[in-house]
Design an enzyme around this catalytic site. Structure first.
Site, short mmCIF file in Angstrom:
data_model
loop_
_atom_site.label_atom_id
_atom_site.label_comp_id
_atom_site.label_asym_id
_atom_site.label_seq_id
_atom_site.Cartn_x
_atom_site.Cartn_y
_atom_site.Cartn_z
N GLY A 238 0.63 -1.74 0.42
CA GLY A 238 -0.05 -0.33 0.14
C GLY A 238 0.57 1.27 -0.06
N GLY B 99 2.48 3.67 1.78
CA GLY B 99 3.22 3.88 2.61
C GLY B 99 3.91 5.17 3.24
CG ASP C 108 10.21 7.64 8.26
OD1 ASP C 108 9.87 7.76 6.98
OD2 ASP C 108 11.42 8.10 7.92
NE ARG D 172 4.04 8.42 -8.77
CZ ARG D 172 4.62 7.38 -7.65
NH1 ARG D 172 5.64 6.92 -7.91
NH2 ARG D 172 3.65 6.85 -6.92
NE ARG E 258 0.84 2.19 -6.54
CZ ARG E 258 1.72 2.65 -6.67
NH1 ARG E 258 2.94 1.19 -7.07
NH2 ARG E 258 2.45 3.71 -6.37
CG ASP F 278 4.82 -3.25 -4.99
OD1 ASP F 278 5.34 -4.85 -5.31
OD2 ASP F 278 5.42 -2.82 -4.43
#
EC number: 2.7.7.-
Length: 478
Positions: free
Chosen positions: A84, A86, A119, A170, A177, A246
């Site tokens: 996913g 992150g 993080d 982006r 995906r 992915d």
């Protein structure tokens, strides 16, 4: 002009995301934005004049509804389970005047439910690399996501060293995906896999929506797009480095630039990712890996698409790949027609280049200067084994004479497909090191140069890489 955002993903695929907003950085500041792309998307210049703003996740534009997507995938050939977004957040889907859409995806936007042990942050180094790579690929004519802006900050981010936290905006027509489909297939929820397929067809293959065998036709096109993309990577000497499922775009875009690299020396087994100890994602293995990834996608569709139809589509991959690759390589060699000796000439050139560690980009660019009635070639001095080169070059000149075209016409064609400039890792590294010292001059200069990769230059952008720049190790840490 007011930008328009819609919420198709949020409204139509409610179980594929978590809604949340970005977490801003400390003292965020905009250091680069893509003026040409902003104009294409009709983004008002005023948005780039008011601090970090939306580019740093400090505010949202009207109509945006931010969310982090969930997906799963195979990493280095092994099932990795749930992954996913992150550290990325889809801020919204911009509706353009022609009815198409463009995702705005903010990378480095903070913790999400899919951050796992991370993080949620990106570092300046990786955002600069992705911005340069995606724009370089775009101007080479290769399908890719695009970079709209970079924000840096005073927030420390801990990787191998302490680095500056940054964000990259982006944009892409879609971030669908292969891993989105795998996520629900392995959760044994085939109806949700079908919902994803219906969503994709409805919005990106709408001409197939009313076809009785729309899933077969759609998957066949996904295979073709992927094959075409990989063929284009191979012709320019691009190694992605992390072709996990992915990281595979359903639309056939180059997605997720990490430890990528363009060939310097021609090295078929080139590995650009120092974490790839087995060479799974080496340059010459990319076509096979892409097919393997397509097979994983086909598996997710098998509950509602006939296996024979899926296999038929997969069987078309090799021919589509070879057709696109062959066409482009003939153009790179200056051949106007297809002749039976073409493959042998190309393979012999590659063998010679591999033995001599010839520079991939410079070799084809210099070959573009060939005059078919002259035995002299500026490329000759690039080879130590002159006799072997002379033998090959004599047969190459003979092949050129089979096509009815002038030298100037052929040279013009060859120079339009053989770039003078590609984004070598050392060029990116030089821009990064300057930016880390708050000097953005080289970042802007290199971005401008990459807009014209097929133009002749007389600076070090097109020279051989220095010794320190040839084998730069690049990792997945970003």
């Amino acid at each position: 002009m007011t930008l328009s955002f819609i919420t198709r993903w949020r409204d139509e695929l409610p179980e594929t995301y978590t809604a949340l907003s970005p977490t801003p950085l400390n003292n965020a500041r905009l250091i680069w934005h893509n003026t040409e792309l902003a104009n294409t998307l009709s983004i008002p210049s005023s948005l780039f004049k008011n601090g970090a703003g939306v580019w740093g996740g400090e505010n949202l534009l009207p109509g945006m509804s931010p969310l982090a997507q969930v997906y799963s995938g195979h990493q280095f050939g092994v099932w990795a389970g749930q992954l996913g977004d992150g550290r990325g957040i889809l801020l919204g889907e911009q509706l353009l005047a022609d009815g198409t859409t463009m995702d705005w995806h903010l990378k480095g936007a903070g913790l999400t439910p899919y951050s796992r042990m991370g993080d949620g942050r990106a570092v300046l180094r990786s955002t600069i690399r992705e911005s340069l790579a995606s724009e370089a690929m775009h101007y080479l004519g290769i399908p890719t996501t695009r970079a709209l802006s970079i924000v840096t900050s005073d927030s420390p981010v801990y990787r191998e060293t302490v680095e500056s936290g940054a964000m990259l905006m982006r944009v892409a027509p879609s971030h669908l995906r292969f891993g989105h489909f795998e996520h629900f297939y392995y959760r044994r929820e085939p109806e949700k896999v079908r919902q994803l397929a219906d969503f994709a067809i409805r919005h990106y293959w709408s001409h197939l929506d009313d076809e009785e065998d729309k899933y077969r036709l759609w998957f066949t096109d996904v295979v073709a797009r992927t094959a075409s993309l990989i063929a284009q990577w191979q012709t320019v000497g691009f190694a992605h480095g992390v072709m996990n499922t992915d990281n595979m775009s359903l639309l056939g875009l180059t997605l997720d630039y990490g430890p990528f690299g363009f060939l310097d020396d021609y090295e078929p087994g080139f590995i650009c990712n120092h974490s790839d100890h087995q060479g799974r994602y080496s340059f010459d293995n990319q076509p096979a890996v892409a097919l393997w990834n397509l097979q994983r996608l086909a598996q997710t569709l098998s509950p509602f698409v006939a296996v024979d139809a899926l296999n038929e589509a997969l069987d078309s991959y090799q021919q589509v790949l070879l057709t696109h690759y062959g066409q482009r390589m003939r153009q790179k060699l200056g051949f106007m027609t297809e002749q039976k000796e073409d493959n042998a000439l190309l393979n012999e050139l590659f063998s010679l280049m591999a033995r001599e560690r010839s520079d991939y980009t410079r070799t084809f660019r210099m070959l573009s200067l060939t005059e078919q009635h002259s035995a002299a070639s500026p490329l000759r001095d690039e080879f130590i084994d002159r006799a072997a080169f002379d033998d090959w070059f004599a047969r190459y000149r003979g092949r050129l004479q089979q096509d009815e075209i002038t030298d100037s016409e052929r040279q013009q064609l060859m120079q339009s497909v053989n770039p003078a400039l590609v984004l070598r890792n050392w060029l990116a590294q030089r821009a990064i090191e300057a930016a880390e010292k708050d000097d953005m001059t080289e970042l802007h200069r290199l971005h401008e140069a990459l807009r014209n990769p097929f133009s002749d230059r007389d600076d070090d952008y097109v020279s051989r890489p220095p010794d320190w720049g040839k084998r730069l190790e690049v990792s997945c840490s970003s």
